[in-house]
Design a protein around this motif. Structure first.
Motif: not given
Length: 582
Positions: A202-229
């Motif tokens: 029996k295995r359980n996986f919990v994942s929280l992911n937040s991804q942000w993308q900007w169309y203009d400007g220098i900053l293009e993407e920020v991706d944050f992910k946390v996993d618990l098994t």
């Protein structure tokens, strides 16, 4: 008016007339002047208001009269009008879009399938999504001595926020897998011993992911992910990863700078051999810098990446570098496109990914960084008549700490634990160089009708001691989809070639009760070719209702993919799907 005034006016007019007459011999002097000036146009002149043209007055301008004669010719009329009703334009009703899907099916071996997903708009910029998926079978595989049912459950929530400047996606998901350590070696096992074994995983996986993308400007993407098994053997793992991507224009291209920070922390109840608890922490910090230009026929991406590894028990190099290069030459309407690419990478070993790849993994793992030094490939792509697609390439890579799945030996002091009957796998790390030949063939008949084949042949060279456990030399995969009228057919298939597996005898340690030895591997053998195929037939009864029939077949009477883990020879399931709006 009196007579004197009239005589005065007449005299004045005659004087003016006679004075204005010129002598015929007199000529006015004329001169010619030429003015030369260079014209310097100004950009602002393009935006000047033009003078409104004058339209001739139709009243003051005499109209031009047009006259013509019609030539009369005698003809015989033979045209007869069609007395049938005129054709009517039939409009094809567009397919209605639905935001919710529900599917359910039942099949052989107690297979139960549930699929529910919905996406609801909160406002013009936000939407909320929910997904529930369940699959698996409850009956045991025919030739397995232990319980061998399998089922999987997925539940996910999603929130999306988007406008003209950016898009943000946040996902929370839960995945549960149920499997069994049922892959016993071909030995005369004692039924009394097996009756006391509980093989369930029996295995359980919990994942929280937040991804942000900007169309203009220098900053293009920020991706944050946390996993618990977690699992039912008191194992636990936490995993975190943060990626930041930036991009700015430079020299008719763009320069990207990416940074990432990651870490894994695992705890396992005991090591397989020394029976001590395992606590491991592994982390990395890395950057990537690359310049890309795609404005001309020559598409170029040139860069480099690097990472530093944080570990208390590191096998290999702490400071790692790898290339980020892609070059292709694509002339307009070209039929053949040559390309070269090398995209190495660094990743962290973790229990979550390994147990998904091999569900029969032992609940204990030594964490190490996985380094692909080159991952280089050169080849040709071709597209003929927009129907036939072909690609051939040769790849080369050197990998440090490549994970290999090797069967663990039998433990005579097993305490009736299912994973100590030589039916669990450990991860053995190896340094290896690899050459592969890859060919892909695709037939793109239309937007919804296509058939693809992929063949890969690999050559391994282990640097140092060790054997290429469970590494096939030949892999073949196919995928296709066909649609006609109300029917649609999808198919998938794979072939895994011969591969080397470890085999540890189970009978003699039970009799002699010899101590467990980490270096004891009695023999190795070749696992036969494994074939698996899935066919999915769908029939649209009416716009929101579909019927489906799925069938999966495999050649796995004894071994399956991992050896002594057979899969069902056939699974057949039928059900329906219904689409609607919430």
């Amino acid at each position: 008016m009196n007579k004197k005034i009239r005589i005065g006016l007449l005299f004045f007019c005659l004087t003016v007339v006679f004075y204005g007459q010129e002598d015929e011999g007199e000529n006015l002097a004329t001169q010619q002047v030429t003015v030369i000036k260079s014209y310097n146009p100004s950009l602002s002149e393009a935006f000047q208001i033009k003078t409104t043209p004058e339209i001739p007055d139709s009243i003051a301008t005499e109209k031009l009269k047009v006259s013509y004669d019609i030539l009369s010719l005698p003809v015989i009329e033979t045209f007869e009008p069609n007395k049938a009703n005129p054709l009517e334009l039939i409009r094809t009703a567009p397919e209605k879009l639905y935001n919710t899907l529900f599917g359910i099916g039942y099949g052989s071996m107690g297979q139960l399938y549930i699929d529910f997903s919905t996406t609801v708009a909160i406002d013009r910029e936000q939407q909320f999504g929910l997904m529930l998926y369940r699959d698996g079978f409850e009956n045991n595989i025919g030739n397995s001595l232990l319980k061998s049912n399998q089922n999987y459950l997925f539940f996910g929530l999603q929130h999306a926020l988007k406008n003209n400047n950016f898009r943000g996606d946040s996902k929370l998901s839960y995945y549960r897998s149920r499997n069994n350590y049922y892959g016993l070696l071909d030995e005369p096992w004692n039924p009394i011993i097996l009756s006391s074994v509980e093989p369930e995983i029996k295995r359980n996986f919990v994942s929280l992911n937040s991804q942000w993308q900007w169309y203009d400007g220098i900053l293009e993407e920020v991706d944050f992910k946390v996993d618990l098994t977690t699992d039912n053997f008191s194992s636990s793992e936490q995993k975190m990863n943060l990626v930041v991507k930036t991009k700015l224009p430079l020299f008719d291209g763009d320069l990207s700078f990416n940074a990432n920070l990651g870490g894994v922390s695992s705890r396992f109840e005991q090591d397989y051999f020394n029976k001590l608890a395992i606590n491991s922490q592994l982390g990395n910090g890395g950057v990537e810098l690359a310049w890309r230009s795609i404005e001309t026929n020559l598409k170029i991406k040139i860069g480099v990446g690097g990472a530093y590894i944080f570990s208390d028990s590191l096998y290999g190099t702490a400071l790692q570098f790898y290339p980020r290069v892609e070059i292709s030459y694509n002339v307009e309407k070209a039929k053949i496109i040559p390309f070269i690419k090398a995209n190495g990478r660094t990743s962290l070993a973790n229990y979550s990914d390994f147990s998904t790849t091999n569900p029969f993994l032992y609940p204990g793992l030594d964490l190490q960084p996985l380094w692909q030094k080159y991952n280089a490939r050169a080849g040709l792509r071709s597209k003929q008549f927009n129907v036939l697609l072909f690609e051939f390439s040769i790849g080369y890579d050197e990998q440090e700490n490549l994970p290999l799945f090797k069967r663990l030996p039998f433990d005579p002091l097993n305490n009736d634990l299912a994973f100590r009957f030589s039916n669990a796998f450990e991860v053995e790390y190896a340094n290896i160089s690899q050459i592969d030949f890859n060919a892909q063939l695709g037939f793109d008949f239309s937007r919804e009708n296509h058939l693809d084949f992929k063949i890969q042949y690999l050559i391994y060279d282990l640097k140092g001691e060790g054997l290429p456990w469970n590494l096939p030399q030949l892999k073949i995969a196919t995928r296709g989809q066909f649609k006609w009228s109300k029917f649609s057919l999808s198919l998938e298939g794979q072939m895994i070639g011969v591969r080397l597996a470890a085999q540890s005898s189970a009978q003699w340690p039970i009799i002699l009760e010899l101590p467990l030895d980490e270096s004891r591997i009695d023999s190795s053998f070749d696992l036969p070719i494994y074939l698996e195929g899935t066919v999915m037939l769908n029939y649209k009864i009416k716009e929101p209702f579909d019927l489906f029939l799925n069938a999966r077949v495999s050649t796995s009477a004894t071994h399956g993919i991992w050896g002594f883990y057979p899969q069902p020879n056939s699974l057949i399931m039928a059900g329906f799907r219904y689409k609607f709006n919430l």
